[in-house]
Enzyme design. Structure first.
Site, PDB file in Angstrom:
ATOM      1  N   LYS A  95     -68.958  34.585 -28.632  1.00  0.00           N
ATOM      2  CA  LYS A  95     -70.153  34.331 -27.817  1.00  0.00           C
ATOM      3  C   LYS A  95     -69.732  34.216 -26.358  1.00  0.00           C
ATOM      4  O   LYS A  95     -68.884  33.393 -26.002  1.00  0.00           O
ATOM      5  CB  LYS A  95     -70.864  33.060 -28.262  1.00  0.00           C
ATOM      6  N   MET A 121     -78.217  31.364 -24.752  1.00  0.00           N
ATOM      7  CA  MET A 121     -76.878  31.002 -24.300  1.00  0.00           C
ATOM      8  C   MET A 121     -76.111  32.198 -23.748  1.00  0.00           C
ATOM      9  O   MET A 121     -75.354  32.079 -22.795  1.00  0.00           O
ATOM     10  CB  MET A 121     -76.105  30.386 -25.464  1.00  0.00           C
ATOM     11  N   GLY A 122     -76.280  33.358 -24.363  1.00  0.00           N
ATOM     12  CA  GLY A 122     -75.514  34.515 -23.929  1.00  0.00           C
ATOM     13  C   GLY A 122     -75.508  35.604 -24.981  1.00  0.00           C
ATOM     14  O   GLY A 122     -76.364  35.654 -25.865  1.00  0.00           O
ATOM     15  N   VAL A 173     -73.510  37.850 -28.066  1.00  0.00           N
ATOM     16  CA  VAL A 173     -72.574  37.639 -29.168  1.00  0.00           C
ATOM     17  C   VAL A 173     -72.053  38.990 -29.634  1.00  0.00           C
ATOM     18  O   VAL A 173     -72.832  39.937 -29.812  1.00  0.00           O
ATOM     19  CB  VAL A 173     -73.243  36.902 -30.346  1.00  0.00           C
ATOM     20  N   ALA A 212     -78.193  38.513 -28.888  1.00  0.00           N
ATOM     21  CA  ALA A 212     -78.243  37.812 -27.601  1.00  0.00           C
ATOM     22  C   ALA A 212     -79.291  36.723 -27.710  1.00  0.00           C
ATOM     23  O   ALA A 212     -80.219  36.808 -28.514  1.00  0.00           O
ATOM     24  CB  ALA A 212     -78.578  38.767 -26.464  1.00  0.00           C
ATOM     25  N   GLY A 213     -79.129  35.686 -26.899  1.00  0.00           N
ATOM     26  CA  GLY A 213     -80.076  34.584 -26.909  1.00  0.00           C
ATOM     27  C   GLY A 213     -80.013  33.802 -25.624  1.00  0.00           C
ATOM     28  O   GLY A 213     -79.470  34.275 -24.613  1.00  0.00           O
ATOM     29  N   LEU A 225     -73.664  41.809 -31.692  1.00  0.00           N
ATOM     30  CA  LEU A 225     -74.376  41.160 -32.794  1.00  0.00           C
ATOM     31  C   LEU A 225     -75.741  40.640 -32.376  1.00  0.00           C
ATOM     32  O   LEU A 225     -76.636  40.513 -33.199  1.00  0.00           O
ATOM     33  CB  LEU A 225     -73.537  40.005 -33.358  1.00  0.00           C
ATOM     34  N   ASP A 264     -80.815  22.660 -33.579  1.00  0.00           N
ATOM     35  CA  ASP A 264     -81.476  23.965 -33.579  1.00  0.00           C
ATOM     36  C   ASP A 264     -81.274  24.672 -34.919  1.00  0.00           C
ATOM     37  O   ASP A 264     -81.006  25.865 -34.959  1.00  0.00           O
ATOM     38  CB  ASP A 264     -80.943  24.818 -32.426  1.00  0.00           C
TER      39      ASP A 264
END
Length: 339
Positions: A43, A26-27, A29, A23-24, A21, A138
């Site tokens: 996630k 944090m990691g 998804v 990525a960001g 789905l 956020d």
């Protein structure tokens, strides 16, 4: 939504992965399905974060808090394994595009009535999040998902876990905590964060939804210049419909104490009586978006069962597992599908 790559796991805990789905910070998804057939978003935390005990401890706390978030306007936390070699969290999957996708790519600025109902739904979501003792920190268009029933908020509280690995507002990998265009002045200054922070972010999201533009501009001239404008300058609300401009402007007050409460936001949307139990009581989206959501649902079905006959219940393809078995998809209730 993308196909799984050669380096992606095929199973995380009790969940069979179907697609990527996003990525960001944090990691990664993933779209996944439980043995019971429930579609979820999983996630998976980045390995370099998982190696930091300070981050792990805050992540444990935030996941525990997120499980307490109730209501209808968020993607609930269903499962997690915060002790795995690579920790993960599973949330209810919301079958709809992000507000960023809708405004930035698919439709453009939304009509005033839609923005009013968006504001009411987001205010309800933030009330539920704050009631659990969490400040989202956020709220931004990519963390607001658009459905036929109304908006849904994801990723609440997760930004706080990243703050454990910061140095002067930056993570140790050099990434900003929060999204610059949607940060509140107190985040920019490093001051104490209260629920009023989310009200400011709400104002920025509503301005974006109504105009397609960020109220303090973009980071094209540099992140620090953008952060200065957020902290010191007045927002550009040109194009915001007159009927909601004053509400948006009040949400964007520099002083947290001067911003309206969420109850007051609900009153001023003029739309609180048009939403109930997580639903807009009347159609709230332009017809072109309704058609797009239908196509999105078809793509989801094709991803879940591309051959028209999925695997037997509980079965999953072979592939490297990620982390150890979690508590299973016992469905207790918070953050979600996009990082």
């Amino acid at each position: 939504m993308e196909k799984l790559g050669s380096g992606d796991p095929h199973q995380i805990g009790a969940y069979r992965l179907l697609a990527r789905l996003g990525a960001g910070g944090m990691g990664h998804v993933y779209l996944a399905r439980s043995g019971r057939g429930r579609t979820v978003a999983v996630k998976l935390v980045r390995e370099e974060l998982a190696a930091q005990e300070e981050f792990r401890e805050r992540f444990r706390q935030e996941v525990q808090a997120a499980r307490r978030v109730g209501g209808y306007w968020t993607a609930p936390v269903l499962d997690a394994d915060t002790e795995a070699a690579v920790p993960w969290v599973a949330t209810g999957y919301v079958a709809g595009p992000s507000l960023q996708q809708v405004v930035g790519h698919d439709h453009g600025a939304l009509p005033e009535r839609t923005v009013r109902i968006l504001a009411a739904g987001l205010a309800h979501a933030l009330k539920d999040i704050h009631a659990a003792g969490i400040v989202h920190r956020d709220l931004k268009p990519s963390n607001v998902l658009v459905t036929i029933d109304g908006p849904r908020v994801i990723d609440f509280g997760i930004a706080r876990a990243l703050e454990t690995v910061t140095d002067g507002g930056l993570t140790r990998t050099g990434a900003l905590v929060g999204s610059p265009g949607f940060m509140a002045p107190e985040q920019v200054r490093g001051d104490r964060i209260t629920p009023a922070c989310d009200v400011f972010c709400l104002g920025s999201v509503l301005a974006y939804a109504a105009t397609g533009a960020l109220p303090f501009g973009t980071a094209n001239s540099g992140v620090h210049a953008l952060m200065f404008r957020i902290a010191q300058e007045e927002p550009d609300l040109d194009g915001v419909p007159e009927g909601i401009a004053d509400l948006v402007r009040d949400c964007l007050r520099k002083d947290p104490a001067a911003r309206p409460s969420l109850d007051r936001v609900l009153e001023r949307t003029g739309a609180d009586d048009t939403v109930a139990d997580g639903r807009a009581l009347d159609p709230w989206l332009p017809s072109a978006l309704v058609a797009q959501l239908g196509r999105h649902a078809v793509r989801l079905l094709e991803t879940e069962d591309p051959q028209g006959a999925g695997p037997a219940e509980g079965a999953g393809p072979s592939g490297p597992p990620a982390g150890r078995q979690g508590s299973g998809p016992g469905e207790s209730p918070g953050p979600g599908p996009t990082p």
